[in-house]
Design a protein around this motif. Structure first.
Motif, PDB file in Angstrom:
ATOM      1  N   GLY A   9       0.704  -0.948   0.214  1.00 12.97           N
ATOM      2  CA  GLY A   9       0.134  -0.040  -0.108  1.00 12.97           C
ATOM      3  C   GLY A   9       0.785   1.226  -0.003  1.00 12.97           C
ATOM      4  N   THR A  10       0.235   2.661  -0.283  1.00  9.27           N
ATOM      5  CA  THR A  10       0.793   3.641  -0.223  1.00  9.27           C
ATOM      6  C   THR A  10       1.046   4.266   1.235  1.00  9.27           C
ATOM      7  N   PHE A  11       0.033   3.803   2.062  1.00  9.64           N
ATOM      8  CA  PHE A  11       0.017   4.475   3.457  1.00  9.64           C
ATOM      9  C   PHE A  11       0.379   5.795   3.805  1.00  9.64           C
ATOM     10  N   LEU A  41       1.795   6.555  -8.626  1.00  7.77           N
ATOM     11  CA  LEU A  41       1.262   7.559  -9.424  1.00  7.77           C
ATOM     12  C   LEU A  41       0.446   8.377  -8.740  1.00  7.77           C
ATOM     13  N   LYS A  42       0.585   8.974  -7.703  1.00 10.21           N
ATOM     14  CA  LYS A  42      -0.246   9.821  -7.133  1.00 10.21           C
ATOM     15  C   LYS A  42       0.591  10.741  -6.417  1.00 10.21           C
ATOM     16  N   SER A  43       0.041  12.108  -6.043  1.00 11.73           N
ATOM     17  CA  SER A  43       0.716  12.904  -5.170  1.00 11.73           C
ATOM     18  C   SER A  43       0.734  12.658  -3.693  1.00 11.73           C
ATOM     19  N   ARG A  88      -5.066  -7.694   0.443  1.00 16.06           N
ATOM     20  CA  ARG A  88      -5.675  -6.240   0.494  1.00 16.06           C
ATOM     21  C   ARG A  88      -6.808  -5.990   1.414  1.00 16.06           C
ATOM     22  N   GLY A  89      -7.429  -4.835   1.398  1.00 15.45           N
ATOM     23  CA  GLY A  89      -8.559  -4.497   2.070  1.00 15.45           C
ATOM     24  C   GLY A  89      -9.703  -3.964   1.263  1.00 15.45           C
ATOM     25  N   LEU A  90     -11.039  -4.461   1.680  1.00 11.37           N
ATOM     26  CA  LEU A  90     -12.108  -3.849   0.649  1.00 11.37           C
ATOM     27  C   LEU A  90     -13.118  -3.363   1.461  1.00 11.37           C
TER      28      LEU A  90
HETATM   29  P1  ADP Z   1      -2.899   1.702  -2.620  1.00 13.91           P
HETATM   30  O1  ADP Z   1      -2.321   2.866  -3.220  1.00 13.91           O
HETATM   31  O2  ADP Z   1      -2.213   0.656  -3.006  1.00 13.91           O
HETATM   32  O3  ADP Z   1      -4.393   1.616  -2.679  1.00 13.91           O
HETATM   33  P2  ADP Z   1      -3.478   2.320   0.249  1.00 13.91           P
HETATM   34  O4  ADP Z   1      -2.694   2.919   1.336  1.00 13.91           O
HETATM   35  O5  ADP Z   1      -4.732   3.483  -0.386  1.00 13.91           O
HETATM   36  O6  ADP Z   1      -2.573   1.958  -1.060  1.00 13.91           O
HETATM   37  O7  ADP Z   1      -4.300   1.185   0.741  1.00 13.91           O
HETATM   38  C1  ADP Z   1      -3.809  -0.130   0.829  1.00 13.91           C
HETATM   39  C2  ADP Z   1      -4.697  -1.245   1.264  1.00 13.91           C
HETATM   40  O8  ADP Z   1      -5.897  -1.016   2.349  1.00 13.91           O
HETATM   41  C3  ADP Z   1      -5.824  -1.296  -0.028  1.00 13.91           C
HETATM   42  O9  ADP Z   1      -6.118  -2.643  -0.246  1.00 13.91           O
HETATM   43  C4  ADP Z   1      -7.035  -0.580   0.426  1.00 13.91           C
HETATM   44  O10 ADP Z   1      -8.043  -1.062  -0.031  1.00 13.91           O
HETATM   45  C5  ADP Z   1      -6.965  -0.836   1.924  1.00 13.91           C
HETATM   46  N1  ADP Z   1      -7.671  -0.061   2.857  1.00 13.91           N
HETATM   47  C6  ADP Z   1      -7.544   1.421   2.885  1.00 13.91           C
HETATM   48  N2  ADP Z   1      -8.506   1.568   3.556  1.00 13.91           N
HETATM   49  C7  ADP Z   1      -9.075   0.837   4.190  1.00 13.91           C
HETATM   50  C8  ADP Z   1     -10.269   0.673   5.203  1.00 13.91           C
HETATM   51  N3  ADP Z   1     -10.827   1.814   5.898  1.00 13.91           N
HETATM   52  N4  ADP Z   1     -10.494  -0.618   5.416  1.00 13.91           N
HETATM   53  C9  ADP Z   1      -9.984  -1.793   5.044  1.00 13.91           C
HETATM   54  N5  ADP Z   1      -9.068  -1.719   3.881  1.00 13.91           N
HETATM   55  C10 ADP Z   1      -8.453  -0.471   3.826  1.00 13.91           C
END
Ligand code: ADP
Length: 175
Positions: A9-11, A41-43, A88-90
């Motif tokens: 993830g980007t975190f 590819l995001k700021s 991954r999280g959904l």
């Molecule tokens: P990416 O740029 O890879 O999407 P993110 O940091 O936005 O990185 O997200 C990493 C993972 O965490 C993704 O699978 C995203 O769907 C999941 N995620 C983000 N927010 C939540 C949340 N509130 N609950 C469950 N999963 C989440």
């Protein structure tokens, strides 16, 4: 032998939604690598080093969780570390299409790596890094969304960027 999974993830920054998925993943897999992507590819609000340091600070007491920064393709990273699964999280429906597309692409690239998606907990459904950044940029209280170490980092970062900073880097629409 147990399975190693990568949670990529980007975190930007890590929040309780991510933490919940990582904790549940750590309970399923023998070894979980939280992989912080360096240049999506995001700021971004935080540098790769800061994002990595915050993720490390959150998981410093977990014995089977490792934190690693990476660049390039996630499936290549999985091969490097011997991971057979991508975690991954959904959240809401919009995540599904994006995750579905990525899972199919990753499977095409590396059929031996399975994508495992966990459904978020109800209380984290709305939570995203973008929401956290937006609220923090406007001086709002994010203490129920992120651990204290992240809250402090957000305050520092927005102070660094200067007073009146309300422009929050957009990531993707789904964030
Ligand atoms: P990416 O740029 O890879 O999407 P993110 O940091 O936005 O990185 O997200 C990493 C993972 O965490 C993704 O699978 C995203 O769907 C999941 N995620 C983000 N927010 C939540 C949340 N509130 N609950 C469950 N999963 C989440």
């Amino acid at each position: 032998m147990g399975i190693t999974a990568v949670f990529p993830g980007t975190f930007d920054p890590i929040h309780h939604g991510h933490i919940d998925i990582a904790n549940r993943g750590a309970a399923i897999f023998e070894r979980l690598i939280v992989a912080v992507y360096d240049k999506p590819l995001k700021s971004l609000l935080f540098s790769p080093e800061d994002r990595l340091a915050l993720v490390r600070a959150v998981f410093n007491s977990h014995s089977n969780v490792e934190i690693v920064g990476y660049s390039g393709l996630t499936v290549d990273f999985c091969e490097q570390v011997g991971a057979k699964a991508i975690l991954r999280g959904l959240r809401v429906f919009s995540d599904f299409e994006h995750e579905f597309r990525m899972a199919l692409a990753n499977h095409r690239l590396s059929p031996g790596v399975e994508v495992v998606a966990l459904v978020t907990r109800e209380q984290h459904t709305f939570l995203s890094s973008t929401t956290v950044r937006e609220i923090a940029a406007l001086g709002g209280n994010v203490s129920s969304m992120v651990p204290p170490v992240v809250e402090e980092a957000l305050k520092r970062r927005f102070k660094e960027l200067g007073e009146g900073q309300t422009v929050v880097p957009m990531t993707a629409l789904r964030d």
